[in-house]
Design a protein around this motif. Structure first.
Motif, PDB file in Angstrom:
ATOM      1  N   ILE A 104       0.845  -1.200   0.000  1.00  0.00           N
ATOM      2  CA  ILE A 104       0.000   0.000   0.000  1.00  0.00           C
ATOM      3  C   ILE A 104       0.878   1.247   0.000  1.00  0.00           C
ATOM      4  O   ILE A 104       0.697   2.146  -0.826  1.00  0.00           O
ATOM      5  CB  ILE A 104      -0.978   0.000   1.199  1.00  0.00           C
ATOM      6  CG1 ILE A 104      -1.997  -1.135   1.039  1.00  0.00           C
ATOM      7  CG2 ILE A 104      -1.687   1.346   1.335  1.00  0.00           C
ATOM      8  CD1 ILE A 104      -2.850  -1.398   2.275  1.00  0.00           C
ATOM      9  N   GLU A 105       1.833   1.294   0.912  1.00  0.00           N
ATOM     10  CA  GLU A 105       2.732   2.448   1.002  1.00  0.00           C
ATOM     11  C   GLU A 105       3.556   2.622  -0.269  1.00  0.00           C
ATOM     12  O   GLU A 105       3.865   3.741  -0.675  1.00  0.00           O
ATOM     13  CB  GLU A 105       3.698   2.309   2.186  1.00  0.00           C
ATOM     14  CG  GLU A 105       3.040   2.308   3.540  1.00  0.00           C
ATOM     15  CD  GLU A 105       2.768   0.900   4.062  1.00  0.00           C
ATOM     16  OE1 GLU A 105       2.271   0.050   3.281  1.00  0.00           O
ATOM     17  OE2 GLU A 105       3.024   0.652   5.238  1.00  0.00           O
TER      18      GLU A 105
ATOM     19  N   LYS B 110       0.975   6.377   0.294  1.00  0.00           N
ATOM     20  CA  LYS B 110       1.563   7.269   1.304  1.00  0.00           C
ATOM     21  C   LYS B 110       2.140   6.446   2.448  1.00  0.00           C
ATOM     22  O   LYS B 110       1.510   5.520   2.937  1.00  0.00           O
ATOM     23  CB  LYS B 110       0.520   8.248   1.813  1.00  0.00           C
ATOM     24  CG  LYS B 110       0.052   9.180   0.709  1.00  0.00           C
ATOM     25  CD  LYS B 110      -0.861  10.246   1.220  1.00  0.00           C
ATOM     26  CE  LYS B 110      -1.245  11.157   0.054  1.00  0.00           C
ATOM     27  NZ  LYS B 110      -2.302  12.085   0.417  1.00  0.00           N
ATOM     28  N   LYS B 111       3.316   6.822   2.869  1.00  0.00           N
ATOM     29  CA  LYS B 111       3.999   6.105   3.950  1.00  0.00           C
ATOM     30  C   LYS B 111       3.565   6.668   5.300  1.00  0.00           C
ATOM     31  O   LYS B 111       4.357   7.203   6.057  1.00  0.00           O
ATOM     32  CB  LYS B 111       5.517   6.206   3.762  1.00  0.00           C
ATOM     33  CG  LYS B 111       5.988   5.526   2.477  1.00  0.00           C
ATOM     34  CD  LYS B 111       7.477   5.549   2.321  1.00  0.00           C
ATOM     35  CE  LYS B 111       7.966   5.027   1.002  1.00  0.00           C
ATOM     36  NZ  LYS B 111       7.399   3.832   0.474  1.00  0.00           N
ATOM     37  N   ASP B 112       2.293   6.518   5.566  1.00  0.00           N
ATOM     38  CA  ASP B 112       1.673   7.036   6.787  1.00  0.00           C
ATOM     39  C   ASP B 112       0.741   5.947   7.316  1.00  0.00           C
ATOM     40  O   ASP B 112      -0.195   5.534   6.613  1.00  0.00           O
ATOM     41  CB  ASP B 112       0.898   8.317   6.449  1.00  0.00           C
ATOM     42  CG  ASP B 112       0.134   8.896   7.619  1.00  0.00           C
ATOM     43  OD1 ASP B 112      -0.061   8.217   8.651  1.00  0.00           O
ATOM     44  OD2 ASP B 112      -0.295  10.060   7.508  1.00  0.00           O
TER      45      ASP B 112
ATOM     46  N   ALA C  54      -4.165   2.433   7.247  1.00  0.00           N
ATOM     47  CA  ALA C  54      -5.339   1.946   7.988  1.00  0.00           C
ATOM     48  C   ALA C  54      -6.631   2.278   7.241  1.00  0.00           C
ATOM     49  O   ALA C  54      -7.566   1.462   7.213  1.00  0.00           O
ATOM     50  CB  ALA C  54      -5.356   2.543   9.387  1.00  0.00           C
ATOM     51  N   LYS C  55      -6.696   3.438   6.621  1.00  0.00           N
ATOM     52  CA  LYS C  55      -7.897   3.822   5.864  1.00  0.00           C
ATOM     53  C   LYS C  55      -8.083   2.908   4.645  1.00  0.00           C
ATOM     54  O   LYS C  55      -9.208   2.517   4.325  1.00  0.00           O
ATOM     55  CB  LYS C  55      -7.807   5.284   5.433  1.00  0.00           C
ATOM     56  CG  LYS C  55      -7.960   6.252   6.589  1.00  0.00           C
ATOM     57  CD  LYS C  55      -7.798   7.688   6.137  1.00  0.00           C
ATOM     58  CE  LYS C  55      -7.864   8.629   7.332  1.00  0.00           C
ATOM     59  NZ  LYS C  55      -7.671  10.032   6.933  1.00  0.00           N
ATOM     60  N   ILE C  56      -6.983   2.584   3.981  1.00  0.00           N
ATOM     61  CA  ILE C  56      -7.055   1.686   2.821  1.00  0.00           C
ATOM     62  C   ILE C  56      -7.538   0.311   3.270  1.00  0.00           C
ATOM     63  O   ILE C  56      -8.437  -0.280   2.652  1.00  0.00           O
ATOM     64  CB  ILE C  56      -5.679   1.563   2.126  1.00  0.00           C
ATOM     65  CG1 ILE C  56      -5.178   2.914   1.623  1.00  0.00           C
ATOM     66  CG2 ILE C  56      -5.727   0.513   1.015  1.00  0.00           C
ATOM     67  CD1 ILE C  56      -6.006   3.569   0.576  1.00  0.00           C
TER      68      ILE C  56
END
Length: 135
Positions: free
Chosen positions: A45-46, A75-77, A82-84
């Motif tokens: 994802i990131e 995004k590396k957050d 978590a949203k994904i």
């Protein structure tokens, strides 16, 4: 070596199908696998990877869910990740993967049973090794 075009094509078809299944499984484990079992923390994802989960998910997301993906994917957050993952859970992409996994296994079994060029046990040994693997 093998000189039969039919043998080559049969082997190619089975190996491509098995490789595609293995890659989809790898994408699934990257997101939903237990890091203690798979030996790493998934970062697809990131890293903004175009894997099985995101492709399948985009087929069934609402416009609001697409916006969440567009705003957070790559995004590396940890909050973005978590949203994904929440969108994935909301659209039940895990269930989709399990169905795909079972269908792939059945399809591969059929392809292996139909061919007569390579002992079925050669393919089945590999398939059993990867089917429903956890790491």
């Amino acid at each position: 070596g093998v000189e039969s075009e039919a043998a080559y094509e049969s082997c190619k078809e089975i190996c491509i199908e098995m490789g595609t299944y293995f890659q989809a499984q790898d994408d699934y484990l990257d997101c939903f696998g237990d890091p203690a079992v798979i030996g790493k923390i998934g970062t697809d994802i990131e890293d903004n990877k175009c894997g099985w989960l995101i492709c399948k998910g985009l087929e069934k997301m609402t416009e609001d869910q697409r916006r969440v993906i567009q705003d957070n994917y790559g995004k590396k957050d940890p909050e973005c990740v978590a949203k994904i993952k929440q969108v994935y859970r909301d659209i039940d992409v895990e269930k989709d993967f399990k169905e795909y996994e079972n269908e792939s296994y059945k399809k591969l079994q059929g392809l292996i049973d139909q061919q007569t060029f390579v002992p079925a046990g050669v393919y089945m040994k590999l398939l059993k090794k990867i089917y429903k693997r956890q790491k």
